[in-house]
Design a protein around this motif. Structure first.
Motif, PDB file in Angstrom:
ATOM      1  N   PRO A  71       0.812  -1.229   0.000  1.00 19.80           N
ATOM      2  CA  PRO A  71       0.000   0.000   0.000  1.00 19.80           C
ATOM      3  C   PRO A  71       0.840   1.272   0.000  1.00 19.80           C
ATOM      4  O   PRO A  71       0.343   2.352  -0.333  1.00 19.80           O
ATOM      5  CB  PRO A  71      -0.803  -0.120   1.302  1.00 19.80           C
ATOM      6  N   ASN A  72       2.121   1.142   0.361  1.00 17.08           N
ATOM      7  CA  ASN A  72       2.977   2.323   0.461  1.00 17.08           C
ATOM      8  C   ASN A  72       3.544   2.776  -0.888  1.00 17.08           C
ATOM      9  O   ASN A  72       3.964   3.927  -1.021  1.00 17.08           O
ATOM     10  CB  ASN A  72       4.125   2.037   1.436  1.00 17.08           C
ATOM     11  N   CYS A  73       3.572   1.870  -1.882  1.00 19.76           N
ATOM     12  CA  CYS A  73       4.113   2.261  -3.194  1.00 19.76           C
ATOM     13  C   CYS A  73       3.176   1.847  -4.323  1.00 19.76           C
ATOM     14  O   CYS A  73       3.590   1.652  -5.461  1.00 19.76           O
ATOM     15  CB  CYS A  73       5.510   1.662  -3.406  1.00 19.76           C
ATOM     16  N   LYS A  74       1.910   1.715  -4.004  1.00 23.77           N
ATOM     17  CA  LYS A  74       0.896   1.284  -4.973  1.00 23.77           C
ATOM     18  C   LYS A  74       0.595   2.394  -5.974  1.00 23.77           C
ATOM     19  O   LYS A  74       0.433   3.558  -5.604  1.00 23.77           O
ATOM     20  CB  LYS A  74      -0.379   0.901  -4.209  1.00 23.77           C
ATOM     21  N   GLU A  75       0.525   2.027  -7.262  1.00 19.21           N
ATOM     22  CA  GLU A  75       0.187   3.000  -8.288  1.00 19.21           C
ATOM     23  C   GLU A  75      -0.676   2.346  -9.362  1.00 19.21           C
ATOM     24  O   GLU A  75      -0.610   1.126  -9.588  1.00 19.21           O
ATOM     25  CB  GLU A  75       1.443   3.593  -8.935  1.00 19.21           C
ATOM     26  N   GLY A  76      -1.496   3.143 -10.028  1.00 18.74           N
ATOM     27  CA  GLY A  76      -2.318   2.653 -11.122  1.00 18.74           C
ATOM     28  C   GLY A  76      -1.567   2.725 -12.442  1.00 18.74           C
ATOM     29  O   GLY A  76      -0.649   3.520 -12.600  1.00 18.74           O
ATOM     30  N   TYR A  77      -1.949   1.875 -13.396  1.00 20.62           N
ATOM     31  CA  TYR A  77      -1.360   1.921 -14.724  1.00 20.62           C
ATOM     32  C   TYR A  77      -2.374   1.391 -15.739  1.00 20.62           C
ATOM     33  O   TYR A  77      -3.356   0.721 -15.383  1.00 20.62           O
ATOM     34  CB  TYR A  77      -0.063   1.103 -14.794  1.00 20.62           C
ATOM     35  N   LYS A  78      -2.140   1.680 -16.990  1.00 23.40           N
ATOM     36  CA  LYS A  78      -3.028   1.232 -18.058  1.00 23.40           C
ATOM     37  C   LYS A  78      -2.585  -0.160 -18.516  1.00 23.40           C
ATOM     38  O   LYS A  78      -1.462  -0.342 -18.991  1.00 23.40           O
ATOM     39  CB  LYS A  78      -2.984   2.216 -19.234  1.00 23.40           C
ATOM     40  N   VAL A 123       9.597  -0.192   2.592  1.00 20.28           N
ATOM     41  CA  VAL A 123       8.675  -0.966   3.427  1.00 20.28           C
ATOM     42  C   VAL A 123       8.531  -2.390   2.901  1.00 20.28           C
ATOM     43  O   VAL A 123       8.534  -3.357   3.662  1.00 20.28           O
ATOM     44  CB  VAL A 123       7.290  -0.285   3.510  1.00 20.28           C
ATOM     45  N   CYS A 124       8.398  -2.542   1.582  1.00 20.09           N
ATOM     46  CA  CYS A 124       8.193  -3.880   0.998  1.00 20.09           C
ATOM     47  C   CYS A 124       9.498  -4.534   0.560  1.00 20.09           C
ATOM     48  O   CYS A 124       9.476  -5.596  -0.077  1.00 20.09           O
ATOM     49  CB  CYS A 124       7.220  -3.813  -0.168  1.00 20.09           C
ATOM     50  N   GLY A 125      10.624  -3.907   0.875  1.00 20.17           N
ATOM     51  CA  GLY A 125      11.917  -4.481   0.519  1.00 20.17           C
ATOM     52  C   GLY A 125      12.175  -4.495  -0.968  1.00 20.17           C
ATOM     53  O   GLY A 125      12.923  -5.348  -1.479  1.00 20.17           O
TER      54      GLY A 125
END
Length: 553
Positions: free
Chosen positions: A447-454, A479-481
């Motif tokens: 959740p700390n580096c989540k991003e949307g993409y096409k 956070v997620c290594g």
């Protein structure tokens, strides 16, 4: 936020929410007279509630957001603002600073005003509050402050250097092994692999279901394997045959059990260590990843008075965890639940839990026979792995008992064939089988580096929807290594066996026909659940392919 004097006791809040009832409260009060523990702790120890129940209930009552401590990584700067003992005494953890605000996760709301004053006085910043599970906060405080003062990677490097210089072999390997165990706990590893190579020793961790090489050590450290064998009660002289052992150790104030297995390879003995926390708490079905409508289905199956319920999937897919989550929906005050496990992973005082002891002749199969003399309502069998266990389990379920167990199959429907392979007659399967939950675990997007993409056309085709405009992925962060994933969730399929399906099983109709009937009556396979979670931004197409594959969809 509610005034402190108007706050209701947690027992009342949990009762209003329907998590506990008056009978649970009375029993806990009787227990409190003996143990003198806090009321909430007793409810938890008895298995009536979890700390997740407490935290989410308080979150709703106080309108303070809930935060899963496992999904955050406190910054070094934030940790250094407070003394570790102050954090432990008040059960709060600083998370991050933005502008003139500091994010804090805490558990004790009855001391809230004092904690807020303490934080403001200490930092000059305005606290932004979150509620978390007390045990997770305490563990996070201990771990984060310990590793802040004792960087584990540099400690391991230093110990390897000392062992390389130890020409006379006077230095033991206990510290090195303990450091590896600490590192594994820090990284949330479920398995540790010691893999001898031609010129080195590779150490790898399985984290969220995926192997990660974490260390390459010189060949000199192969002697650590002998130390591990000795520690596990394994014959160190035997280097030709596979062996199994176990040992216990305390890591950062938490007790762990380590199950050790060895096999002989070309370059030496390969060792795999399964990491099991002794203090693991039982989670609810929704916490595991079941959708609300499916939670009701599973609870209905578990609350049947007799028959057999099976949890299926590969090793490490969380079958036992789901089994105990299902047991939580039973009224344990009114049922005699007896278990045979190998090993006991979750401890619930109201269950009569026993452990397999093959040396003494106490196996899954004969345990069921003993249980029938103990007036059981529910019998939990850790695993059905042979014809004898399958036969005795089905027999017990056909004589008025609810039997819960696990089976190694790739699908829910496939469990029917597997039971037949184990020698169970079709009419007995039809008569006793209530339902099957087949499951896998997929990694969740961080959740700390989540991003949307096409998404591309290939991904849309895989998901079966060419109209999808956006999907999600993790970009990698501290956070997620750097993996883009953090934690895991369930994907699953639930097969409820009704009267018509039982007739089809009894008549040995093809599995395709049974599957077709199930789909017409609301059955969703594991792939459809995985696709739903991809579209909702819980996991990714790549993760779905890794766990389910591309050929069998």
């Amino acid at each position: 936020m509610i005034e402190q004097q108007k706050r209701k006791p947690i027992g009342i809040l949990l009762k209003e929410k329907g998590i506990i009832n008056e009978e649970h409260i009375k029993f806990a009060l009787m227990e409190q007279k003996i143990s003198a523990e806090r009321f909430g702790e007793i409810l938890e120890h008895l298995g009536f509630i979890t700390q997740y129940d407490v935290a989410t209930t308080l979150s709703e009552q106080e309108n303070i957001p809930f935060l899963d401590v496992d999904e955050v990584l406190p910054g070094k700067k934030e940790l250094q603002l407070f003394n570790k003992n102050i954090c432990l005494k008040n059960v709060f953890l600083p998370i991050s600073i933005e502008g003139n605000e500091i994010s804090i996760v805490l558990a004790d709301l009855f001391n809230l005003e004092n904690i807020v004053q303490l934080i403001t006085r200490q930092t000059g910043l305005r606290p932004v509050l979150h509620i978390g599970e007390e045990n997770k906060i305490i563990n996070a405080i201990s771990a984060n402050y310990y590793f802040l003062e004792n960087p584990i990677e540099s400690q391991i490097d230093k110990e390897i250097s000392l062992l390389k210089l130890d020409i006379e072999h006077a230095r033991g390997y206990d510290k090195f092994i303990h450091l590896i165990l600490q590192y594994a706990v820090k990284m949330r590893a479920t398995d540790i692999h010691f893999r001898p190579m031609e010129k080195s020793l590779s150490i790898a961790f399985r984290i969220d279901g995926v192997m990660h090489a974490v260390l390459i050590a010189p060949n000199d450290l192969l002697r650590a394997i002998s130390s591990l064998k000795m520690k596990s009660g394994i014959d160190i002289a035997e280097q030709r045959l596979p062996q199994d052992g176990r040992f216990s150790e305390t890591i950062l104030n938490n007790d762990y059990e380590f199950r050790v297995s060895t096999i002989v390879t070309e370059y030496g003995e390969n060792v795999v260590i399964r990491v099991l926390s002794v203090s693991s708490s039982v989670m609810g079905l929704s916490q595991l990843g079941f959708y609300e409508e499916d939670v009701n289905q599973v609870e209905d199956i578990f609350n049947e008075p007799f028959g057999i319920v099976l949890l299926t999937g590969p090793t490490g897919s969380g079958k036992s965890t789901t089994l105990f989550a299902g047991i939580r929906c039973l009224d344990l005050m009114k049922k005699n639940v007896i278990t045979v496990e190998n090993p006991i992973e979750y401890r619930i005082p109201l269950l009569r839990q026993t452990q397999v002891n093959t040396k003494a002749g106490y196996t899954f199969a004969n345990a069921i026979r003993y249980f029938l003399r103990h007036d059981p309502d529910v019998i939990l069998v850790g695993e059905i792995r042979d014809q004898e266990t399958a036969g005795t389990a089905i027999s017990a379920s056909s004589t008025g008992h609810l039997v819960l167990s696990t089976l190694h199959t790739n699908s829910a429907i496939g469990s029917i064939s597997r039971l037949k392979d184990l020698g169970v007659n079709s009419f007995l399967i039809a008569d006793s089988l209530l339902g099957i939950v087949s499951q896998r675990l997929v990694r969740k997007i961080c959740p700390n580096c989540k991003e949307g993409y096409k998404p591309g056309n290939e991904e849309k085709e895989y998901l079966g929807d060419m109209n999808i405009e956006v999907l999600f992925r993790g970009t990698s962060c501290e956070v997620c290594g750097g993996t883009g994933y953090l934690g895991r969730t369930l994907i699953y399929e639930i097969l409820k066996v009704d009267k018509n399906m039982a007739v089809m099983i009894d008549k040995n109709e093809p599995l395709d026909a049974i599957t077709g009937y199930a789909v017409k009556h609301g059955f969703h396979d594991i792939f459809s659940i995985c696709c739903r979670k991809v579209i909702e931004g819980v996991t990714t197409v790549d993760e779905c392919k890794r766990v389910i594959g591309k050929m069998r969809i």
